[in-house]
Design a protein around this motif. Structure first.
Motif, PDB file in Angstrom:
ATOM      1  N   ALA A  67       4.132  13.689 -18.914  1.00 17.52           N
ATOM      2  CA  ALA A  67       5.272  13.321 -18.079  1.00 17.52           C
ATOM      3  C   ALA A  67       4.978  13.808 -16.665  1.00 17.52           C
ATOM      4  O   ALA A  67       4.406  14.887 -16.479  1.00 17.52           O
ATOM      5  CB  ALA A  67       6.554  13.946 -18.600  1.00 17.52           C
ATOM      6  N   VAL A  68       5.336  12.996 -15.685  1.00 26.13           N
ATOM      7  CA  VAL A  68       5.110  13.364 -14.295  1.00 26.13           C
ATOM      8  C   VAL A  68       6.375  13.103 -13.486  1.00 26.13           C
ATOM      9  O   VAL A  68       7.208  12.271 -13.864  1.00 26.13           O
ATOM     10  CB  VAL A  68       3.942  12.575 -13.651  1.00 26.13           C
ATOM     11  CG1 VAL A  68       2.646  12.788 -14.401  1.00 26.13           C
ATOM     12  CG2 VAL A  68       4.263  11.105 -13.537  1.00 26.13           C
ATOM     13  N   ASP A  69       6.496  13.816 -12.387  1.00 32.55           N
ATOM     14  CA  ASP A  69       7.470  13.429 -11.375  1.00 32.55           C
ATOM     15  C   ASP A  69       6.836  13.639 -10.024  1.00 32.55           C
ATOM     16  O   ASP A  69       5.913  14.437  -9.861  1.00 32.55           O
ATOM     17  CB  ASP A  69       8.808  14.153 -11.532  1.00 32.55           C
ATOM     18  CG  ASP A  69       8.782  15.581 -11.033  1.00 32.55           C
ATOM     19  OD1 ASP A  69       7.774  16.268 -11.240  1.00 32.55           O
ATOM     20  OD2 ASP A  69       9.775  16.014 -10.434  1.00 32.55           O
ATOM     21  N   GLY A  70       7.301  12.843  -9.078  1.00 32.96           N
ATOM     22  CA  GLY A  70       6.717  12.927  -7.762  1.00 32.96           C
ATOM     23  C   GLY A  70       7.408  11.995  -6.794  1.00 32.96           C
ATOM     24  O   GLY A  70       8.542  11.564  -7.022  1.00 32.96           O
ATOM     25  N   ARG A 115      11.469   8.650  -5.054  1.00 33.54           N
ATOM     26  CA  ARG A 115      11.029   9.577  -6.089  1.00 33.54           C
ATOM     27  C   ARG A 115      10.840   8.781  -7.374  1.00 33.54           C
ATOM     28  O   ARG A 115      11.423   7.719  -7.547  1.00 33.54           O
ATOM     29  CB  ARG A 115      12.060  10.681  -6.284  1.00 33.54           C
ATOM     30  CG  ARG A 115      12.188  11.523  -5.019  1.00 33.54           C
ATOM     31  CD  ARG A 115      12.724  12.908  -5.220  1.00 33.54           C
ATOM     32  NE  ARG A 115      12.318  13.594  -6.437  1.00 33.54           N
ATOM     33  CZ  ARG A 115      11.132  14.186  -6.657  1.00 33.54           C
ATOM     34  NH1 ARG A 115      10.205  14.167  -5.726  1.00 33.54           N
ATOM     35  NH2 ARG A 115      10.874  14.801  -7.786  1.00 33.54           N
ATOM     36  N   PHE A 116      10.021   9.316  -8.266  1.00 32.58           N
ATOM     37  CA  PHE A 116       9.800   8.650  -9.548  1.00 32.58           C
ATOM     38  C   PHE A 116       9.507   9.695 -10.620  1.00 32.58           C
ATOM     39  O   PHE A 116       9.139  10.830 -10.331  1.00 32.58           O
ATOM     40  CB  PHE A 116       8.642   7.643  -9.463  1.00 32.58           C
ATOM     41  CG  PHE A 116       7.301   8.278  -9.210  1.00 32.58           C
ATOM     42  CD1 PHE A 116       6.494   8.674 -10.269  1.00 32.58           C
ATOM     43  CD2 PHE A 116       6.844   8.493  -7.925  1.00 32.58           C
ATOM     44  CE1 PHE A 116       5.260   9.273 -10.037  1.00 32.58           C
ATOM     45  CE2 PHE A 116       5.621   9.077  -7.676  1.00 32.58           C
ATOM     46  CZ  PHE A 116       4.826   9.474  -8.740  1.00 32.58           C
ATOM     47  N   LEU A 143      12.505   5.033 -11.557  1.00 29.12           N
ATOM     48  CA  LEU A 143      12.435   5.074 -10.102  1.00 29.12           C
ATOM     49  C   LEU A 143      13.789   5.466  -9.516  1.00 29.12           C
ATOM     50  O   LEU A 143      14.831   5.009  -9.982  1.00 29.12           O
ATOM     51  CB  LEU A 143      12.027   3.715  -9.541  1.00 29.12           C
ATOM     52  CG  LEU A 143      10.733   3.126 -10.089  1.00 29.12           C
ATOM     53  CD1 LEU A 143      10.508   1.735  -9.519  1.00 29.12           C
ATOM     54  CD2 LEU A 143       9.558   4.026  -9.792  1.00 29.12           C
ATOM     55  N   PHE A 144      13.757   6.281  -8.489  1.00 24.11           N
ATOM     56  CA  PHE A 144      14.940   6.715  -7.781  1.00 24.11           C
ATOM     57  C   PHE A 144      14.848   6.097  -6.392  1.00 24.11           C
ATOM     58  O   PHE A 144      14.276   6.665  -5.474  1.00 24.11           O
ATOM     59  CB  PHE A 144      15.000   8.243  -7.714  1.00 24.11           C
ATOM     60  CG  PHE A 144      14.914   8.868  -9.081  1.00 24.11           C
ATOM     61  CD1 PHE A 144      16.046   9.053  -9.849  1.00 24.11           C
ATOM     62  CD2 PHE A 144      13.676   9.223  -9.612  1.00 24.11           C
ATOM     63  CE1 PHE A 144      15.966   9.605 -11.122  1.00 24.11           C
ATOM     64  CE2 PHE A 144      13.588   9.784 -10.876  1.00 24.11           C
ATOM     65  CZ  PHE A 144      14.729   9.971 -11.632  1.00 24.11           C
ATOM     66  N   VAL A 145      15.407   4.853  -6.267  1.00 26.16           N
ATOM     67  CA  VAL A 145      15.171   4.042  -5.084  1.00 26.16           C
ATOM     68  C   VAL A 145      16.508   3.590  -4.498  1.00 26.16           C
ATOM     69  O   VAL A 145      17.424   3.229  -5.224  1.00 26.16           O
ATOM     70  CB  VAL A 145      14.343   2.786  -5.446  1.00 26.16           C
ATOM     71  CG1 VAL A 145      14.110   1.901  -4.257  1.00 26.16           C
ATOM     72  CG2 VAL A 145      13.033   3.186  -6.084  1.00 26.16           C
ATOM     73  N   SER A 165       0.846  -1.187   0.000  1.00 26.59           N
ATOM     74  CA  SER A 165       0.000   0.000   0.000  1.00 26.59           C
ATOM     75  C   SER A 165       0.882   1.238   0.000  1.00 26.59           C
ATOM     76  O   SER A 165       2.068   1.161   0.310  1.00 26.59           O
ATOM     77  CB  SER A 165      -0.913   0.012   1.236  1.00 26.59           C
ATOM     78  OG  SER A 165      -0.130   0.070   2.414  1.00 26.59           O
ATOM     79  N   GLY A 166       0.281   2.364  -0.349  1.00 28.02           N
ATOM     80  CA  GLY A 166       1.047   3.602  -0.317  1.00 28.02           C
ATOM     81  C   GLY A 166       0.338   4.743  -1.010  1.00 28.02           C
ATOM     82  O   GLY A 166      -0.794   4.602  -1.479  1.00 28.02           O
ATOM     83  N   THR A 167       1.044   5.862  -1.065  1.00 25.01           N
ATOM     84  CA  THR A 167       0.488   7.074  -1.644  1.00 25.01           C
ATOM     85  C   THR A 167       1.490   7.710  -2.599  1.00 25.01           C
ATOM     86  O   THR A 167       2.659   7.908  -2.243  1.00 25.01           O
ATOM     87  CB  THR A 167       0.150   8.087  -0.527  1.00 25.01           C
ATOM     88  OG1 THR A 167      -0.775   7.477   0.373  1.00 25.01           O
ATOM     89  CG2 THR A 167      -0.450   9.358  -1.097  1.00 25.01           C
ATOM     90  N   HIS A 168       1.002   8.016  -3.796  1.00 29.08           N
ATOM     91  CA  HIS A 168       1.784   8.770  -4.778  1.00 29.08           C
ATOM     92  C   HIS A 168       1.449  10.254  -4.632  1.00 29.08           C
ATOM     93  O   HIS A 168       0.271  10.610  -4.535  1.00 29.08           O
ATOM     94  CB  HIS A 168       1.429   8.346  -6.211  1.00 29.08           C
ATOM     95  CG  HIS A 168       1.833   6.953  -6.541  1.00 29.08           C
ATOM     96  ND1 HIS A 168       1.044   5.854  -6.234  1.00 29.08           N
ATOM     97  CD2 HIS A 168       2.935   6.470  -7.161  1.00 29.08           C
ATOM     98  CE1 HIS A 168       1.656   4.762  -6.657  1.00 29.08           C
ATOM     99  NE2 HIS A 168       2.798   5.101  -7.224  1.00 29.08           N
TER     100      HIS A 168
END
Length: 117
Positions: A74-77, A92-93, A112-114, A58-61
């Motif tokens: 295009a999105v980033d978040g 971040r993505f 993905l920036f993981v 589960s989670g929130t973008h």
């Protein structure tokens, strides 16, 4: 639904666990490119990944930017959530979406920036 609205709906449906509604946003022949894995080809493969293989429980973008260009989005978040093994995850993505003539997502490319995913 506009491409921008479709992208906002996609993240909302993922976060709410609405996988049936999520799948409806993709064209039958959509392709989803994810880091470190082979492309998911077709709506069915994308839906199966979210039901059976996704390592996030589960989670929130949170979208920080949504950019439109020639019908593509295009999105980033950022994402904050819990993995299936109980660990928390924040990263971040960035993603790029293309749309078919039917207005459905035809291609999704994720970046993905993981750390320690």
């Amino acid at each position: 639904m506009s491409p921008e609205d479709a992208v906002h709906a996609l993240y909302r449906r993922i976060d709410e666990g609405d996988l049936a509604g999520f799948g409806e946003l993709f064209g039958e022949d959509a392709v989803y490119h994810r880091p470190g894995s082979e492309p998911l080809n077709g709506r069915g493969a994308i839906e199966r990944f979210y039901r059976e293989a996704r390592t996030i429980r589960s989670g929130t973008h949170t979208l920080e930017r949504v950019l439109l260009s020639d019908g593509a989005v295009a999105v980033d978040g950022s994402f904050d959530g819990v993995l299936t093994d109980g660990r928390t995850q924040s990263h971040r993505f960035a993603e790029i979406f293309e749309f078919g003539p039917d207005g459905l997502i035809s291609r999704r490319d994720s970046f993905l920036f993981v750390v320690n995913f």
